[in-house]
Design an enzyme around this catalytic site. Structure first.
Site, short mmCIF file in Angstrom:
data_model
loop_
_atom_site.label_atom_id
_atom_site.label_comp_id
_atom_site.label_asym_id
_atom_site.label_seq_id
_atom_site.Cartn_x
_atom_site.Cartn_y
_atom_site.Cartn_z
N ALA A 288 7.34 4.74 4.64
CA ALA A 288 6.20 4.54 3.75
C ALA A 288 6.44 5.26 2.44
O ALA A 288 7.26 6.18 2.35
CB ALA A 288 4.92 5.05 4.41
N ASP A 289 5.70 4.85 1.43
CA ASP A 289 5.70 5.53 0.15
C ASP A 289 4.32 5.38 -0.46
O ASP A 289 3.69 4.33 -0.32
CB ASP A 289 6.76 4.94 -0.79
CG ASP A 289 7.03 5.87 -1.95
OD1 ASP A 289 7.77 6.85 -1.75
OD2 ASP A 289 6.48 5.64 -3.04
N THR A 290 3.83 6.43 -1.11
CA THR A 290 2.47 6.44 -1.65
C THR A 290 2.48 6.84 -3.11
O THR A 290 3.17 7.79 -3.50
CB THR A 290 1.58 7.42 -0.84
OG1 THR A 290 1.57 7.01 0.53
CG2 THR A 290 0.15 7.43 -1.37
#
Length: 191
Positions: A70-72
């Site tokens: 994931a990346d935010t």
């Protein structure tokens, strides 16, 4: 048929905790990738590319595992607010977010062998109007220094937030329901 081994391709303690809360057993193998923002990439495109690149980097080494990446990003009026480099920048970020709505984009990418499942989740977060003293006290905690946008919605930063429209867990860094649904697309039952 049993589930494959699970790998979280992230060093984030928040993502680790969210998966542990599901009762999952997994290994943590962070992906070491270049996270440079392309000049014409939108926040949506950037978090998608980064989450996919992380998942693929680890999946190449562990083809029999279910890899979760994931990346935010925090975005205010089109500007990406990354992790603040110091307390001064953290203060600037929080002051700019005060009383405003911003967007949080979290890209999710799962890999299992040749299987691919991906989704970007967009959540709107509105901060309440903060006083200078409240901003200073929050920044002094140091909590926001390693967080996108300079705050932790699951920590003391919760007191800054007036409203979340969308997936709270994506703001933390990993949409739990999204990961479960993507796992199902790849034939893996996570809960």
């Amino acid at each position: 048929m049993s589930n494959p081994p699970i790998i979280l391709a992230s060093a984030s303690p928040r993502r680790r905790e969210l998966l542990q809360n599901l009762g999952l057993h997994f290994d943590v193998i962070p992906a070491d990738i270049d996270e440079t923002h392309g000049p014409d990439e939108t926040p949506f495109e950037l978090v998608r590319r980064l989450s996919v690149t992380k998942a693929e980097a680890v999946a190449r080494r562990y083809p029999d595992a279910l890899v979760i990446a994931a990346d935010t990003l925090v975005v205010l009026r089109g500007e990406i607010l990354g992790k603040p480099k110091d307390r001064e920048q953290n203060r600037d970020f929080i002051a700019r977010l005060s009383g405003r709505t911003h967007e949080v984009f979290t890209g999710h990418a799962l890999r299992r062998g040749e299987g691919r499942a991906e989704r970007v989740v967009r959540t709107a977060v509105r901060f309440r109007k903060l006083t200078d003293d409240e901003i200073d006290r929050y920044v002094a905690t140091g909590e926001g220094l390693d967080k996108a946008g300079g705050y932790a919605v699951q920590g003391r930063g919760a007191a800054l937030v007036r409203e979340v429209r969308g997936c709270y867990f994506s703001v933390v860094g990993l949409g739990v329901a999204t990961v479960v649904a993507l796992g199902r697309e790849l034939g893996v039952t996570l809960v």
